[in-house]
Design a protein around this motif. Structure first.
Motif, PDB file in Angstrom:
ATOM      1  N   GLY A 195       0.788  -1.216   0.000  1.00 31.46           N
ATOM      2  CA  GLY A 195       0.000   0.000   0.000  1.00 31.46           C
ATOM      3  C   GLY A 195       0.823   1.270   0.000  1.00 31.46           C
ATOM      4  O   GLY A 195       0.253   2.377   0.036  1.00 31.46           O
ATOM      5  N   ALA A 196       2.143   1.147  -0.028  1.00 35.80           N
ATOM      6  CA  ALA A 196       3.001   2.327  -0.024  1.00 35.80           C
ATOM      7  C   ALA A 196       2.937   3.026  -1.381  1.00 35.80           C
ATOM      8  O   ALA A 196       2.727   2.380  -2.419  1.00 35.80           O
ATOM      9  CB  ALA A 196       4.440   1.929   0.298  1.00 35.80           C
ATOM     10  N   PRO A 197       3.122   4.343  -1.416  1.00 32.43           N
ATOM     11  CA  PRO A 197       3.132   5.062  -2.701  1.00 32.43           C
ATOM     12  C   PRO A 197       4.211   4.527  -3.636  1.00 32.43           C
ATOM     13  O   PRO A 197       5.242   4.006  -3.192  1.00 32.43           O
ATOM     14  CB  PRO A 197       3.401   6.510  -2.292  1.00 32.43           C
ATOM     15  N   LEU A 198       3.971   4.666  -4.929  1.00 33.49           N
ATOM     16  CA  LEU A 198       4.871   4.115  -5.938  1.00 33.49           C
ATOM     17  C   LEU A 198       6.288   4.669  -5.800  1.00 33.49           C
ATOM     18  O   LEU A 198       7.264   3.923  -5.957  1.00 33.49           O
ATOM     19  CB  LEU A 198       4.325   4.416  -7.339  1.00 33.49           C
ATOM     20  N   LEU A 199       6.432   5.951  -5.509  1.00 31.72           N
ATOM     21  CA  LEU A 199       7.766   6.530  -5.404  1.00 31.72           C
ATOM     22  C   LEU A 199       8.555   5.910  -4.262  1.00 31.72           C
ATOM     23  O   LEU A 199       9.765   5.671  -4.389  1.00 31.72           O
ATOM     24  CB  LEU A 199       7.669   8.046  -5.217  1.00 31.72           C
ATOM     25  N   PHE A 200       7.908   5.619  -3.150  1.00 31.87           N
ATOM     26  CA  PHE A 200       8.588   4.956  -2.037  1.00 31.87           C
ATOM     27  C   PHE A 200       8.969   3.530  -2.421  1.00 31.87           C
ATOM     28  O   PHE A 200      10.034   3.037  -2.025  1.00 31.87           O
ATOM     29  CB  PHE A 200       7.700   4.961  -0.794  1.00 31.87           C
ATOM     30  N   GLN A 201       8.105   2.853  -3.163  1.00 36.24           N
ATOM     31  CA  GLN A 201       8.423   1.496  -3.597  1.00 36.24           C
ATOM     32  C   GLN A 201       9.628   1.477  -4.537  1.00 36.24           C
ATOM     33  O   GLN A 201      10.533   0.649  -4.389  1.00 36.24           O
ATOM     34  CB  GLN A 201       7.201   0.885  -4.285  1.00 36.24           C
ATOM     35  N   LEU A 202       9.630   2.391  -5.501  1.00 35.06           N
ATOM     36  CA  LEU A 202      10.762   2.451  -6.438  1.00 35.06           C
ATOM     37  C   LEU A 202      12.043   2.832  -5.728  1.00 35.06           C
ATOM     38  O   LEU A 202      13.127   2.308  -6.034  1.00 35.06           O
ATOM     39  CB  LEU A 202      10.447   3.449  -7.552  1.00 35.06           C
ATOM     40  N   HIS A 203      11.953   3.743  -4.769  1.00 30.86           N
ATOM     41  CA  HIS A 203      13.135   4.146  -4.001  1.00 30.86           C
ATOM     42  C   HIS A 203      13.703   2.957  -3.230  1.00 30.86           C
ATOM     43  O   HIS A 203      14.924   2.739  -3.196  1.00 30.86           O
ATOM     44  CB  HIS A 203      12.756   5.271  -3.046  1.00 30.86           C
ATOM     45  N   ALA A 204      12.829   2.162  -2.635  1.00 32.90           N
ATOM     46  CA  ALA A 204      13.289   0.990  -1.876  1.00 32.90           C
ATOM     47  C   ALA A 204      13.941  -0.042  -2.788  1.00 32.90           C
ATOM     48  O   ALA A 204      14.993  -0.615  -2.457  1.00 32.90           O
ATOM     49  CB  ALA A 204      12.107   0.367  -1.123  1.00 32.90           C
ATOM     50  N   LEU A 205      13.352  -0.291  -3.948  1.00 35.86           N
ATOM     51  CA  LEU A 205      13.916  -1.282  -4.865  1.00 35.86           C
ATOM     52  C   LEU A 205      15.278  -0.852  -5.397  1.00 35.86           C
ATOM     53  O   LEU A 205      16.220  -1.652  -5.442  1.00 35.86           O
ATOM     54  CB  LEU A 205      12.948  -1.525  -6.029  1.00 35.86           C
ATOM     55  N   THR A 206      15.393   0.412  -5.809  1.00 40.06           N
ATOM     56  CA  THR A 206      16.690   0.873  -6.325  1.00 40.06           C
ATOM     57  C   THR A 206      17.743   0.882  -5.217  1.00 40.06           C
ATOM     58  O   THR A 206      18.926   0.642  -5.478  1.00 40.06           O
ATOM     59  CB  THR A 206      16.567   2.277  -6.930  1.00 40.06           C
TER      60      THR A 206
END
Length: 255
Positions: A193-204
């Motif tokens: 449920g986290a915002p997409l930008l936080f998800q992408l930041h975590a993955l990178t």
């Protein structure tokens, strides 16, 4: 990664893609991080360095490197507190959620701007200076774009949701997921449920961890911390040797 780590309700709430992104990928990246450092140290101790290019160009490096490193130290400290320390702990020592949120947003923004400015200078000198560009190896070509993406996504997430947006408490989702990985109780549902930008930041960020051992970032573990507690060096001037016995001192001039 087996779903046995998860409780039955949690396992039913997440998809296979969630298990891959928020459990398998982080654990694979952390494994590469640890094993890669051991391999690098055993196979390439002479390459365990930042490979400085100061002799090739120093004007941009003079400003870019301090800005980047100072911003990076502040950003890392903020992430350690935000991700590793539960909100109940900060409230227990008298720091309210509002005070923490306000401090984190503005201090993080200052640190992020400094880090982006420094990183921009370092990237620009590699692109615009021919001698520095020729000295850029394959690991740098991987590191700089990946590091830039991680930093810019973090800045974008903070700006979009906590500076100009309504606010987002990442400590109730992203932090819970992050801590769960290290205690072997992953909670991928916290990230769904986290915002997409936080998800992408975590993955990178985890991809950056995987690339870390094979880049110049290994010099972080060789920081000369010992210089801070090293005793002073005392230099003494050696006395000039006296003239050898029996040797007459020459005198110029005439009687």
């Amino acid at each position: 990664m087996n779903a046995a780590f998860l409780s039955p309700p949690a396992a039913a709430a997440v998809s296979g893609t969630d298990l891959l992104l928020w459990i398998a990928v982080p654990y694979v990246c952390l494994s590469v991080f640890v094993v890669g450092h051991v391999w690098r140290y055993r196979q390439d101790q002479f390459g365990w360095t930042t490979r400085t290019s100061q002799l090739l160009e120093h004007r941009w490096l003079r400003w870019g490197s301090p800005l980047f490193h100072l911003g990076a130290f502040m950003v890392i400290a903020g992430h350690v507190v935000g991700l590793a320390v539960p909100g109940s702990w900060t409230e227990a020592v008298g720091i309210s959620e509002h005070a923490y949120h306000t401090t984190a947003v503005w201090a993080g923004s200052v640190a992020g701007v400094a880090m982006v400015a420094g990183l921009g200078m370092l990237c620009a000198r590699r692109l615009l200076n021919r001698t520095v560009r020729l000295g850029t190896d394959r690991s740098d070509k991987l590191l700089f774009p990946l590091l830039s993406a991680t930093v810019l996504l973090g800045i974008a997430a903070t700006a979009a949701h906590n500076v100009f947006g309504a606010g987002y408490d990442y400590r109730s989702t992203v932090s819970v997921w992050f801590r769960g990985l290290f205690v072997l109780q992953p909670q991928p549902e916290a990230m769904t449920g986290a915002p997409l930008l936080f998800q992408l930041h975590a993955l990178t960020a985890f991809l950056l961890f995987a690339a870390w051992p094979f880049t110049r970032l290994v010099h972080v573990w060789s920081a000369p911390v010992g210089y801070l507690v090293r005793p002073y060096l005392v230099y003494r001037r050696r006395a000039a040797p006296s003239a050898a016995p029996g040797r007459r001192r020459s005198v110029s001039g005439s009687r």
